[in-house]
Design an enzyme around this catalytic site. Structure first.
Site, short mmCIF file in Angstrom:
data_model
loop_
_atom_site.label_atom_id
_atom_site.label_comp_id
_atom_site.label_asym_id
_atom_site.label_seq_id
_atom_site.Cartn_x
_atom_site.Cartn_y
_atom_site.Cartn_z
CG HIS A 1 -1.98 1.00 1.18
ND1 HIS A 1 -1.75 2.33 1.42
CD2 HIS A 1 -3.29 0.88 0.87
CE1 HIS A 1 -2.89 2.99 1.27
NE2 HIS A 1 -3.84 2.13 0.94
CB CYS B 1 -4.38 11.43 0.62
SG CYS B 1 -4.88 9.71 0.58
CE1 TYR B 2 -3.19 6.12 -0.30
CE2 TYR B 2 -4.99 6.14 -1.88
CZ TYR B 2 -4.47 5.75 -0.66
OH TYR B 2 -5.22 4.99 0.20
CG ASP C 1 -7.55 9.24 -1.80
OD1 ASP C 1 -7.28 10.45 -1.71
OD2 ASP C 1 -7.92 8.56 -0.83
NE ARG D 1 -6.00 -0.98 -0.37
CZ ARG D 1 -6.80 -1.70 0.37
NH1 ARG D 1 -6.62 -2.99 0.50
NH2 ARG D 1 -7.80 -1.13 1.02
CE LYS E 1 -10.00 -0.40 -2.68
NZ LYS E 1 -9.97 -0.54 -1.23
CG ASP F 1 -10.51 15.16 4.52
OD1 ASP F 1 -9.28 15.17 4.68
OD2 ASP F 1 -11.09 14.39 3.72
CG HIS G 1 -8.16 13.72 1.45
ND1 HIS G 1 -8.96 13.15 2.40
CD2 HIS G 1 -7.68 12.70 0.69
CE1 HIS G 1 -8.99 11.83 2.21
NE2 HIS G 1 -8.22 11.53 1.18
CG ASP H 1 -10.81 10.31 -2.01
OD1 ASP H 1 -10.45 10.19 -3.18
OD2 ASP H 1 -11.26 9.36 -1.34
C1 FPP Z 1 2.68 8.59 9.00
C2 FPP Z 1 1.34 8.18 8.53
C3 FPP Z 1 0.18 9.07 8.82
C4 FPP Z 1 1.19 7.08 7.82
C5 FPP Z 1 -0.10 6.61 7.26
C6 FPP Z 1 0.17 5.85 6.02
C7 FPP Z 1 -1.11 5.42 5.33
C8 FPP Z 1 -1.89 6.44 4.55
C9 FPP Z 1 -1.49 4.15 5.40
C10 FPP Z 1 -2.67 3.66 4.68
C11 FPP Z 1 -3.48 2.73 5.47
C12 FPP Z 1 -4.49 1.97 4.62
C13 FPP Z 1 -4.29 0.50 4.45
C14 FPP Z 1 -5.48 2.60 4.05
C15 FPP Z 1 -6.45 1.91 3.16
O1 FPP Z 1 -7.61 2.59 3.26
P1 FPP Z 1 -8.76 2.42 2.17
O2 FPP Z 1 -9.03 0.98 1.91
O3 FPP Z 1 -9.89 3.25 2.65
O4 FPP Z 1 -8.13 3.14 0.93
P2 FPP Z 1 -7.66 2.60 -0.51
O5 FPP Z 1 -8.86 2.09 -1.19
O6 FPP Z 1 -7.14 3.85 -1.17
O7 FPP Z 1 -6.58 1.58 -0.27
ZN ZN Z 2 -7.19 9.67 0.76
#
Ligand code: FPP
Ligand code: ZN
Length: 411
Positions: free
Chosen positions: A201, A251-252, A249, A243, A246, A348, A351, A341
């Site tokens: 991820h 934030c990535y 977004d 990942r 998916k 928020d 983001h 996002d």
């Molecule tokens: C230092 C710090 C704050 C680190 C955090 C790192 C971070 C963002 C980790 C992600 C955790 C995670 C598995 C999210 C999946 O959420 P989801 O399933 O809602 O999102 P997705 O569909 O985009 O994977």
């Molecule tokens: Zn996000």
């Protein structure tokens, strides 16, 4: 194949189609506009973002009495976004943040999510980054550099190592076995998971790679595999997904974009790994000799973050920077202020922080060195969109990083 990866539900075709449809509608509309109107649409709404951010900070202010365990995070997300915009906060408001975070600090070290709450590595990282962003003697000296115990995953490794490196207290004892753990979290896909056996991820990939750099063991990762994985995370919608299979977004833009920023200084190691079969053991060559970024060479662990930023990037960005900026500005930006996002979602502070951090990373991704400002061609939209540069290992504004580095090196 990872057992957890096979259980992860992927997004439905319908969700994917809806998101693509919304985004390409925006791009089509944008494409049909005259130049001037396009430029206006790409403008970073600085005043509105500031209004949104200050409103958030003031809402926390009256005694910071909201009942949740995320308040140090809110302080960091808001203050870092303000710093990225190159703006300041009134001294009284800053003092209130410092006082509030002092109340979150445990007598035995570390910060909890609120006054009297149990200390936690993640909120400790957020509090320390917030205090470094405020800067100045009062803020920096409020940090007690001791903390016992914590949690176990790649985010915990990063938050602990990042804080220790920043505070100049990183030592061999703290680093012991961390690299072995993170190597076990790199998956068959090439990205890094939160725990061994889980799915790669973007959030954990940034955390794992940044940690390996900070402990001087980055060459133990399969960097070619890492690059291969992250390069395929930028979607046709121009943003990054976290990942495989998916949705993208904003934030990535930081978590995945940050991995590229780090990889830009590891090109020689990557080339070496491609020339030689990956052995998992590094010798002292190229990048390593320049920065001390190698497990087998003795190095002052606390100077790695500083040496890293002083070393110029070895390549152009290995992702499409202008396309990502377009996604952030046209799809991630709420023109009333704040970032979201994706279109259809609300704004928020999380983001806002990570979209702006990702935007700053893009803007500086082709800069020759830290003293040369980016060329206008590297900045999507008007040049007034240019944000402050960040230190990509810590995600704090570079100027704030230097102040804190000097402060903690002397104390
Ligand atoms: C230092 C710090 C704050 C680190 C955090 C790192 C971070 C963002 C980790 C992600 C955790 C995670 C598995 C999210 C999946 O959420 P989801 O399933 O809602 O999102 P997705 O569909 O985009 O994977
Ligand atoms: Zn996000």
């Amino acid at each position: 194949m990872d057992s957890s990866a096979s259980q992860t539900p992927t997004v439905s075709q319908r969700d994917q189609w809806m998101v693509e449809h919304r985004i390409f509608q925006i791009y089509d509309f944008f494409g049909g506009l005259p130049r001037k109107a396009q430029s206006a649409m790409l403008e970073l709404q600085r005043e509105n973002h500031m209004e949104y951010l200050i409103k958030g900070l003031k809402r926390l202010e009256p005694s910071f009495s909201v009942l949740d365990a995320n308040r140090p995070w809110l302080c960091y997300w808001i203050l870092h976004s303000i710093a990225l915009l190159g703006e300041c906060v009134e001294p009284e408001l800053e003092d209130n943040v410092v006082d509030f975070l002092s109340h979150c600090q445990d007598p035995n070290g570390g910060y909890g999510g609120g006054p009297g709450q149990m200390p936690h590595l993640a909120t400790t990282y957020a509090a320390v980054n917030a205090l470094i962003t405020v800067g100045g003697e009062r803020s920096l000296s409020s940090i007690n550099r001791m903390h016992d115990a914590g949690e176990i995953d790649v985010r915990a490794c990063y938050t602990a190592i990042s804080v220790a490196s920043f505070l100049n207290i990183l030592d061999n004892e703290l680093v012991q076995n961390v690299g072995d753990y993170i190597v076990r979290c790199q998956t068959y896909e090439g990205g890094i998971a939160g725990e061994p056996g889980a799915e790669a991820h973007g959030g954990y990939t940034f955390c794992g790679f940044a940690t390996m750099i900070l402990i001087n063991e980055a060459n133990r990762l399969d960097l070619a595999g890492l690059l291969d994985w992250v390069a395929f995370r930028q979607g046709k919608e121009c943003g990054f997904q976290g990942r495989t299979n998916k949705l993208i977004d904003s934030c990535y833009s930081f978590w995945q974009g940050g991995v590229f920023a780090l990889l830009q200084r590891f090109h020689s190691t990557l080339d070496e790994q491609l020339a030689l079969p990956h052995s998992g053991e590094g010798d002292c060559t190229n990048d390593s000799q320049k920065t001390g970024l190698n497990a087998s060479c003795p190095v002052n662990l606390n100077s790695i973050g500083y040496n890293f930023i002083k070393q110029p990037a070895e390549t152009e960005p290995l992702f499409h920077s202008l396309a990502l900026q377009q996604y952030i500005l046209l799809c991630g930006q709420d023109i009333e202020g704040g970032m979201r996002d994706k279109p259809g979602k609300g704004r928020d502070y999380y983001h806002t922080c990570y979209s702006l951090s990702g935007l700053s990373g893009c803007q500086y991704s082709s800069a020759e060195d830290e003293d040369s400002p980016p060329l206008p061609s590297a900045v999507m939209g008007p040049y007034s969109n240019l944000l402050e540069p960040i230190h990509p290992l810590f995600n704090v504004v570079l100027e704030k990083y230097y102040e804190a580095h000097e402060f903690f090196a002397m104390s």
